[in-house]
Design a protein around this motif. Structure first.
Motif, mmCIF file in Angstrom:
data_model
loop_
_atom_site.group_PDB
_atom_site.id
_atom_site.type_symbol
_atom_site.label_atom_id
_atom_site.label_comp_id
_atom_site.label_asym_id
_atom_site.label_seq_id
_atom_site.Cartn_x
_atom_site.Cartn_y
_atom_site.Cartn_z
ATOM 1 N N ASP A 88 -62.015 56.058 -10.357
ATOM 2 C CA ASP A 88 -63.164 55.300 -9.853
ATOM 3 C C ASP A 88 -64.071 56.180 -8.984
ATOM 4 O OD1 ASP A 88 -62.278 53.024 -11.114
ATOM 5 O OD2 ASP A 88 -61.230 52.238 -9.355
ATOM 6 N N ASP A 89 -63.513 57.282 -8.507
ATOM 7 C CA ASP A 89 -64.269 58.192 -7.637
ATOM 8 C C ASP A 89 -64.884 59.359 -8.419
ATOM 9 O OD1 ASP A 89 -63.474 56.839 -5.140
ATOM 10 O OD2 ASP A 89 -61.479 57.572 -5.655
ATOM 11 N N ALA A 90 -64.819 59.281 -9.744
ATOM 12 C CA ALA A 90 -65.287 60.396 -10.586
ATOM 13 C C ALA A 90 -66.731 60.787 -10.287
ATOM 14 C CB ALA A 90 -65.133 60.031 -12.058
ATOM 15 N N GLU A 91 -67.612 59.819 -10.164
ATOM 16 C CA GLU A 91 -69.024 60.124 -9.938
ATOM 17 C C GLU A 91 -69.234 60.916 -8.649
ATOM 18 O OE1 GLU A 91 -71.689 59.755 -11.866
ATOM 19 O OE2 GLU A 91 -70.322 59.053 -13.427
ATOM 20 N N PHE A 92 -68.470 60.584 -7.630
ATOM 21 C CA PHE A 92 -68.590 61.286 -6.351
ATOM 22 C C PHE A 92 -68.256 62.766 -6.540
ATOM 23 C CE2 PHE A 92 -66.411 63.069 -2.641
ATOM 24 C CZ PHE A 92 -67.392 62.930 -1.680
ATOM 25 N N PHE A 93 -67.161 63.047 -7.259
ATOM 26 C CA PHE A 93 -66.730 64.437 -7.437
ATOM 27 C C PHE A 93 -67.629 65.191 -8.413
ATOM 28 C CE2 PHE A 93 -62.851 62.581 -5.664
ATOM 29 C CZ PHE A 93 -62.597 63.505 -4.667
ATOM 30 N N LEU A 123 -57.248 70.193 -9.897
ATOM 31 C CA LEU A 123 -56.727 68.971 -9.274
ATOM 32 C C LEU A 123 -57.551 67.757 -9.691
ATOM 33 C CD1 LEU A 123 -55.874 69.819 -5.538
ATOM 34 C CD2 LEU A 123 -54.313 68.903 -7.271
ATOM 35 N N LEU A 124 -58.845 67.983 -9.888
ATOM 36 C CA LEU A 124 -59.760 66.888 -10.191
ATOM 37 C C LEU A 124 -59.742 66.488 -11.665
ATOM 38 C CD1 LEU A 124 -62.843 68.054 -8.095
ATOM 39 C CD2 LEU A 124 -61.313 66.145 -7.566
ATOM 40 N N ALA A 125 -59.044 67.271 -12.488
ATOM 41 C CA ALA A 125 -59.056 67.024 -13.934
ATOM 42 C C ALA A 125 -58.732 65.571 -14.271
ATOM 43 C CB ALA A 125 -58.081 67.964 -14.630
ATOM 44 N N LYS A 126 -57.698 65.042 -13.654
ATOM 45 C CA LYS A 126 -57.269 63.673 -13.933
ATOM 46 C C LYS A 126 -58.340 62.661 -13.534
ATOM 47 C CE LYS A 126 -53.543 60.419 -12.790
ATOM 48 N NZ LYS A 126 -52.304 60.222 -11.989
ATOM 49 N N ILE A 127 -59.112 62.992 -12.509
ATOM 50 C CA ILE A 127 -60.114 62.069 -11.977
ATOM 51 C C ILE A 127 -61.381 62.047 -12.832
ATOM 52 C CG2 ILE A 127 -61.517 61.485 -9.947
ATOM 53 C CD1 ILE A 127 -58.466 61.267 -9.558
ATOM 54 N N ILE A 128 -61.840 63.218 -13.260
ATOM 55 C CA ILE A 128 -63.138 63.287 -13.945
ATOM 56 C C ILE A 128 -63.031 63.450 -15.457
ATOM 57 C CG2 ILE A 128 -64.263 64.228 -11.895
ATOM 58 C CD1 ILE A 128 -64.178 66.978 -13.172
ATOM 59 N N ARG A 129 -61.815 63.528 -15.977
ATOM 60 C CA ARG A 129 -61.630 63.705 -17.418
ATOM 61 C C ARG A 129 -62.317 62.570 -18.186
ATOM 62 N NH1 ARG A 129 -56.109 64.112 -17.777
ATOM 63 N NH2 ARG A 129 -56.246 66.353 -17.368
ATOM 64 N N GLY A 130 -63.068 62.955 -19.207
ATOM 65 C CA GLY A 130 -63.775 61.961 -20.007
ATOM 66 C C GLY A 130 -65.141 61.591 -19.454
ATOM 67 N N LYS A 131 -65.464 62.117 -18.274
ATOM 68 C CA LYS A 131 -66.743 61.771 -17.642
ATOM 69 C C LYS A 131 -67.536 63.013 -17.236
ATOM 70 C CE LYS A 131 -64.649 57.557 -15.773
ATOM 71 N NZ LYS A 131 -64.357 56.771 -14.564
ATOM 72 N N ALA A 132 -67.091 64.167 -17.690
ATOM 73 C CA ALA A 132 -67.672 65.426 -17.211
ATOM 74 C C ALA A 132 -68.833 65.937 -18.045
ATOM 75 C CB ALA A 132 -66.579 66.498 -17.146
ATOM 76 N N VAL A 148 -60.146 69.527 -18.026
ATOM 77 C CA VAL A 148 -61.146 68.500 -17.706
ATOM 78 C C VAL A 148 -61.797 67.983 -18.983
ATOM 79 C CG1 VAL A 148 -63.353 68.042 -16.559
ATOM 80 C CG2 VAL A 148 -61.602 69.404 -15.407
ATOM 81 N N ILE A 149 -62.099 68.884 -19.916
ATOM 82 C CA ILE A 149 -62.689 68.468 -21.192
ATOM 83 C C ILE A 149 -61.727 68.792 -22.330
ATOM 84 C CG2 ILE A 149 -65.066 68.762 -20.415
ATOM 85 C CD1 ILE A 149 -65.129 71.402 -22.028
#
Length: 272
Positions: free
Chosen positions: A66-71, A92-101, A118-119
């Motif tokens: 849910d915090d992907a946009e912030f990162f 570390l952020l891969a799990k958070i932003i994966r699919g949204k990068a 990440v991708i």
């Protein structure tokens, strides 16, 4: 926790995380203050480095997708220091932003995004038409044998040219086989008559110095030899290497009377 005093802020957050790890502060209590924590990631030159606790926040489910946009905003920040810290922690952020990068995906960062997970390979395929990216796409197995063969035989001359320029890479990395290359050689030979001088010049140089020319290709080369200056420059080499025999060379005599003045001049230069 939100103190303007950096020293007070440092001790408050350090205490919060220690109490949380000891089970004396609940997960919900930390979640309630997540926005305060995230704001610290945007701070510069703070005594307290919130990035140190990022892994813990992700593992405990406090920071989520849910915090992907912030990162993504931090990864694309105009501030060099903030952007550097974010990219330092991209794995570390891969799990958070994966699919949204997709919005931050570029030729400059595709390798690190692939490497960090990440991708996906599928997302990186958008760079298949960018020859300067092929080394990376081959390295991470984004480019398949089917992709390579399609580009070697592409109707787009520029793409076909770039593919043949990189054929040694494709062979070295075993994306295609030597048999694949030989079966598609006609697409390389077609570049010998390109209207683009750069492509045509490269093709003549590569064909006559490469490893893919056989006796079977001589007739094709002979038909084009007198058409372009690049071919005449290599005439003696063809004879010396015995790719063209004396009898085959006689077929070029018609060029001595060519209506094209430049071709006729080049033919007479090579008559001896």
């Amino acid at each position: 926790l939100d103190s303007k005093d950096e020293i007070a802020q440092y001790f408050a957050w350090r205490t919060m995380f220690n109490l949380f790890k000891m089970g004396l502060v609940s997960l919900d209590e930390v979640k309630e203050r997540k926005k305060l924590f995230l704001s610290l990631l945007e701070a510069k030159d703070k005594v307290f480095d919130a990035w140190y606790y990022l892994g813990l926040m992700i593992r405990k489910g406090i920071i989520t997708s849910d915090d992907a946009e912030f990162f993504l905003k931090l990864l694309d920040s105009p501030d060099k220091q903030i952007r550097f810290r974010a990219w330092t922690h991209v794995k570390l952020l891969a799990k958070i932003i994966r699919g949204k990068a997709r919005k931050i995906l570029s030729q400059d960062n595709v390798e690190v995004l692939l490497k960090s997970g990440v991708i996906t390979k599928e997302e990186a395929r958008e760079f298949l038409n960018s020859p300067n990216m092929w080394e990376i796409l081959v390295k991470y197995k984004v480019m398949t044998r089917k992709d390579a063969l399609e580009m070697l035989s592409s109707k787009d001359e520029n793409l076909r040219y770039e593919a043949w320029k990189n054929v040694d890479l494709l062979l070295r990395k075993r994306v295609v086989t030597l048999d694949d290359v030989k079966r598609n050689k006609k697409y390389l030979l077609s570049l010998l008559e390109s209207k683009d001088e750069k492509i045509r010049s490269w093709a003549w140089d590569y064909v006559l110095n490469g490893t893919f020319i056989s006796r079977e290709d001589v007739k094709t080369i002979l038909k084009l030899l007198g058409t372009f200056e690049e071919g005449w420059k290599r005439f003696n080499e063809l004879v010396y290497e015995k790719l063209i025999t004396r009898e085959e060379a006689k077929e070029l005599l018609d060029l001595l009377s060519s209506p094209n003045e430049r071709i006729r001049a080049e033919a007479w230069k090579n008559v001896t």
